[in-house]
Design a protein around this motif. Structure first.
Motif, PDB file in Angstrom:
ATOM      1  N   LEU A 232       0.826  -1.215   0.000  1.00 45.09           N
ATOM      2  CA  LEU A 232       0.000   0.000   0.000  1.00 45.09           C
ATOM      3  C   LEU A 232       0.855   1.258   0.000  1.00 45.09           C
ATOM      4  O   LEU A 232       0.505   2.257  -0.636  1.00 45.09           O
ATOM      5  N   ASN A 233       1.988   1.221   0.696  1.00 50.49           N
ATOM      6  CA  ASN A 233       2.844   2.405   0.799  1.00 50.49           C
ATOM      7  C   ASN A 233       3.796   2.551  -0.380  1.00 50.49           C
ATOM      8  O   ASN A 233       4.412   3.622  -0.534  1.00 50.49           O
ATOM      9  N   LEU A 234       3.946   1.508  -1.209  1.00 54.61           N
ATOM     10  CA  LEU A 234       4.911   1.584  -2.297  1.00 54.61           C
ATOM     11  C   LEU A 234       4.283   1.558  -3.695  1.00 54.61           C
ATOM     12  O   LEU A 234       4.892   2.054  -4.638  1.00 54.61           O
ATOM     13  N   TYR A 235       3.084   0.989  -3.817  1.00 52.93           N
ATOM     14  CA  TYR A 235       2.571   0.804  -5.175  1.00 52.93           C
ATOM     15  C   TYR A 235       1.835   2.037  -5.680  1.00 52.93           C
ATOM     16  O   TYR A 235       1.559   2.991  -4.932  1.00 52.93           O
ATOM     17  N   ASN A 236       1.519   2.030  -6.956  1.00 50.36           N
ATOM     18  CA  ASN A 236       0.785   3.107  -7.610  1.00 50.36           C
ATOM     19  C   ASN A 236       0.065   2.499  -8.812  1.00 50.36           C
ATOM     20  O   ASN A 236       0.351   1.355  -9.184  1.00 50.36           O
ATOM     21  N   PRO A 237      -0.872   3.231  -9.425  1.00 44.15           N
ATOM     22  CA  PRO A 237      -1.644   2.640 -10.531  1.00 44.15           C
ATOM     23  C   PRO A 237      -0.803   2.113 -11.681  1.00 44.15           C
ATOM     24  O   PRO A 237      -1.245   1.216 -12.407  1.00 44.15           O
ATOM     25  N   LEU A 238       0.419   2.606 -11.854  1.00 45.70           N
ATOM     26  CA  LEU A 238       1.258   2.147 -12.963  1.00 45.70           C
ATOM     27  C   LEU A 238       1.731   0.709 -12.777  1.00 45.70           C
ATOM     28  O   LEU A 238       2.098   0.047 -13.760  1.00 45.70           O
ATOM     29  N   VAL A 239       1.733   0.222 -11.530  1.00 44.84           N
ATOM     30  CA  VAL A 239       2.207  -1.144 -11.275  1.00 44.84           C
ATOM     31  C   VAL A 239       1.090  -2.028 -10.730  1.00 44.84           C
ATOM     32  O   VAL A 239       1.361  -3.085 -10.166  1.00 44.84           O
ATOM     33  N   TYR A 240      -0.168  -1.625 -10.889  1.00 44.61           N
ATOM     34  CA  TYR A 240      -1.277  -2.472 -10.450  1.00 44.61           C
ATOM     35  C   TYR A 240      -1.222  -3.848 -11.104  1.00 44.61           C
ATOM     36  O   TYR A 240      -1.605  -4.845 -10.507  1.00 44.61           O
ATOM     37  N   GLU A 241      -0.764  -3.913 -12.331  1.00 43.22           N
ATOM     38  CA  GLU A 241      -0.757  -5.177 -13.058  1.00 43.22           C
ATOM     39  C   GLU A 241       0.086  -6.241 -12.358  1.00 43.22           C
ATOM     40  O   GLU A 241      -0.229  -7.434 -12.426  1.00 43.22           O
ATOM     41  N   VAL A 242       1.156  -5.842 -11.673  1.00 45.42           N
ATOM     42  CA  VAL A 242       2.023  -6.810 -10.986  1.00 45.42           C
ATOM     43  C   VAL A 242       2.022  -6.622  -9.475  1.00 45.42           C
ATOM     44  O   VAL A 242       2.441  -7.516  -8.744  1.00 45.42           O
ATOM     45  N   GLY A 243       1.549  -5.464  -8.986  1.00 42.91           N
ATOM     46  CA  GLY A 243       1.668  -5.165  -7.562  1.00 42.91           C
ATOM     47  C   GLY A 243       0.378  -5.191  -6.769  1.00 42.91           C
ATOM     48  O   GLY A 243       0.413  -5.219  -5.540  1.00 42.91           O
ATOM     49  N   ASP A 244      -0.752  -5.189  -7.442  1.00 46.50           N
ATOM     50  CA  ASP A 244      -2.027  -5.194  -6.726  1.00 46.50           C
ATOM     51  C   ASP A 244      -2.291  -6.581  -6.145  1.00 46.50           C
ATOM     52  O   ASP A 244      -2.290  -7.575  -6.869  1.00 46.50           O
ATOM     53  N   ILE A 245      -2.482  -6.674  -4.827  1.00 46.24           N
ATOM     54  CA  ILE A 245      -2.734  -7.948  -4.161  1.00 46.24           C
ATOM     55  C   ILE A 245      -4.136  -7.950  -3.572  1.00 46.24           C
ATOM     56  O   ILE A 245      -4.840  -6.936  -3.608  1.00 46.24           O
ATOM     57  N   ILE A 246      -4.543  -9.069  -3.022  1.00 46.01           N
ATOM     58  CA  ILE A 246      -5.906  -9.192  -2.507  1.00 46.01           C
ATOM     59  C   ILE A 246      -6.179  -8.169  -1.414  1.00 46.01           C
ATOM     60  O   ILE A 246      -7.256  -7.562  -1.371  1.00 46.01           O
ATOM     61  N   ASP A 247      -5.227  -7.949  -0.520  1.00 45.66           N
ATOM     62  CA  ASP A 247      -5.454  -7.016   0.583  1.00 45.66           C
ATOM     63  C   ASP A 247      -5.654  -5.587   0.085  1.00 45.66           C
ATOM     64  O   ASP A 247      -6.519  -4.872   0.591  1.00 45.66           O
ATOM     65  N   THR A 248      -4.854  -5.149  -0.873  1.00 44.60           N
ATOM     66  CA  THR A 248      -5.039  -3.797  -1.393  1.00 44.60           C
ATOM     67  C   THR A 248      -6.308  -3.710  -2.238  1.00 44.60           C
ATOM     68  O   THR A 248      -6.972  -2.671  -2.265  1.00 44.60           O
ATOM     69  N   TYR A 249      -6.645  -4.810  -2.908  1.00 43.35           N
ATOM     70  CA  TYR A 249      -7.900  -4.862  -3.666  1.00 43.35           C
ATOM     71  C   TYR A 249      -9.101  -4.726  -2.726  1.00 43.35           C
ATOM     72  O   TYR A 249     -10.030  -3.956  -2.990  1.00 43.35           O
ATOM     73  N   VAL A 250      -9.047  -5.443  -1.606  1.00 43.00           N
ATOM     74  CA  VAL A 250     -10.120  -5.342  -0.610  1.00 43.00           C
ATOM     75  C   VAL A 250     -10.190  -3.930  -0.043  1.00 43.00           C
ATOM     76  O   VAL A 250     -11.276  -3.381   0.174  1.00 43.00           O
ATOM     77  N   TYR A 251      -9.041  -3.330   0.192  1.00 45.54           N
ATOM     78  CA  TYR A 251      -9.002  -1.961   0.716  1.00 45.54           C
ATOM     79  C   TYR A 251      -9.695  -0.994  -0.235  1.00 45.54           C
ATOM     80  O   TYR A 251     -10.511  -0.170   0.190  1.00 45.54           O
ATOM     81  N   ARG A 252      -9.379  -1.090  -1.518  1.00 48.06           N
ATOM     82  CA  ARG A 252      -9.983  -0.168  -2.484  1.00 48.06           C
ATOM     83  C   ARG A 252     -11.481  -0.420  -2.620  1.00 48.06           C
ATOM     84  O   ARG A 252     -12.278   0.510  -2.619  1.00 48.06           O
ATOM     85  N   VAL A 253     -11.845  -1.696  -2.733  1.00 50.33           N
ATOM     86  CA  VAL A 253     -13.259  -2.019  -2.948  1.00 50.33           C
ATOM     87  C   VAL A 253     -14.089  -1.739  -1.698  1.00 50.33           C
ATOM     88  O   VAL A 253     -15.191  -1.185  -1.778  1.00 50.33           O
ATOM     89  N   GLY A 254     -13.551  -2.112  -0.528  1.00 48.74           N
ATOM     90  CA  GLY A 254     -14.330  -1.978   0.695  1.00 48.74           C
ATOM     91  C   GLY A 254     -14.385  -0.573   1.249  1.00 48.74           C
ATOM     92  O   GLY A 254     -15.469  -0.067   1.571  1.00 48.74           O
ATOM     93  N   LEU A 255     -13.230   0.079   1.379  1.00 51.56           N
ATOM     94  CA  LEU A 255     -13.189   1.378   2.045  1.00 51.56           C
ATOM     95  C   LEU A 255     -13.323   2.553   1.086  1.00 51.56           C
ATOM     96  O   LEU A 255     -13.807   3.614   1.481  1.00 51.56           O
TER      97      LEU A 255
END
Length: 305
Positions: free
Chosen positions: A243-266
């Motif tokens: 969460l502290n290191l990634y950005n939309p440019l690396v979602y393809e390789v860096g987005d994980i379930i926890d960050t996905y849940v964070y975006r969708v849920g909160l």
């Protein structure tokens, strides 16, 4: 009251101070870990805030079907497996090797100094470490890119480059945790009987032989149990770090379930769907843990239970 019951009661009375000390963590576990579990039911509901969890209608498992039709979830699932397995391999092997190397250091003051330095990153939050990583790898002012430019190269946007992002995650996680994770191995090594090493020396064994045939085999039970426990969180790819290191440019390789849940849920307020994704992640972790534990128990005497 039977004699056995009286014996148990008397033993508990003698250890009443220990039971009182145990009371606080048990209460904490019950209040903050078990009591909220009733909220898992929201994963099976079409949650409406006005109705609450119990009065919201059932969704007929719609969220679980939706997960496997969602490209973003499937991408996050793939990335989570990749990052988690890499973290498991690198972050599990390095502490063992580090503990073995530290154990071979003869100078005690130097040994304690190295241990203390290796522990320090563990106590820093990922917010602080992420800020350090951003500065070190910055294309404008980072020391890494400064060296690249000095040798005739072009600045590299490490945190925005899909080819560098995952290796950077693995290396920074290993740097942060290798010292702390080695503590339990060092403790296990210190419990090995010195007589084994003395007997090996009498037979002409050198330091390499003692490490290979005494130290490593003695660590097998601890290694097995810690490996099984790590498998229980196989789908936890490191939320704070990513969460502290990634950005939309690396979602393809860096987005994980926890960050996905964070975006969708909160961020999107889809609490019911994010709860279903979180439940799926935990169920997979339990299945991994139980399956591998049974395999290990069939082939050895070690296991979590």
């Amino acid at each position: 009251m039977t004699a056995h019951a009286k014996s148990v009661r008397n033993k508990m009375f003698r250890m009443r101070a220990l039971y009182l000390m145990l009371l606080l963590p048990v209460v904490h576990l019950a209040v903050f870990h078990y009591a909220p579990m009733y909220g898992v039911i929201v994963a099976f509901k079409a949650y409406k805030p006005g109705l609450g969890i119990w009065d919201s209608p059932w969704n007929q498992m719609a969220h679980f079907r939706m997960m496997f039709e969602d490209f973003a979830f499937l991408r996050a699932l793939r990335n989570t497996f990749i990052i988690s397995f890499l973290r498991l391999i690198v972050g599990f092997v390095l502490p063992i090797g580090f503990a073995l190397l530290i154990n071979e250091v003869i100078h005690h003051r130097f040994k304690r100094l190295i241990q203390s330095i290796s522990y320090l990153p563990h106590f820093l939050s990922w917010v602080i470490i992420a800020s350090m990583v951003v500065e070190v790898f910055s294309p404008e002012r980072g020391v890494i890119n400064y060296l690249i430019v000095q040798f005739g190269g072009d600045p590299v946007h490490f945190l925005s480059n899909k080819g560098y992002f995952v290796p950077l995650l693995i290396l920074t996680d290993a740097w942060k945790e290798v010292g702390w994770a080695s503590i339990i191995y060092l403790a296990s090594i210190s419990a090995i009987s010195p007589e084994l090493y003395e007997a090996a020396e009498a037979d002409g064994a050198n330091r390499w032989h003692k490490m290979r045939f005494i130290t490593l085999p003695s660590l097998v039970p601890v290694i097995t149990i810690l490996f099984l426990l790590r498998l229980g969180s196989i789908l936890s790819g490191g939320f704070d770090q990513v969460l502290n290191l990634y950005n939309p440019l690396v979602y393809e390789v860096g987005d994980i379930i926890d960050t996905y849940v964070y975006r969708v849920g909160l961020e999107q307020f889809r609490f019911d769907y994010s709860a279903a994704v979180g439940l799926f992640k935990n169920v997979v972790g339990v299945v991994f843990l139980v399956t591998v534990n049974q395999i290990v128990r069939r082939r050895s005497d070690y296991g979590v239970w």
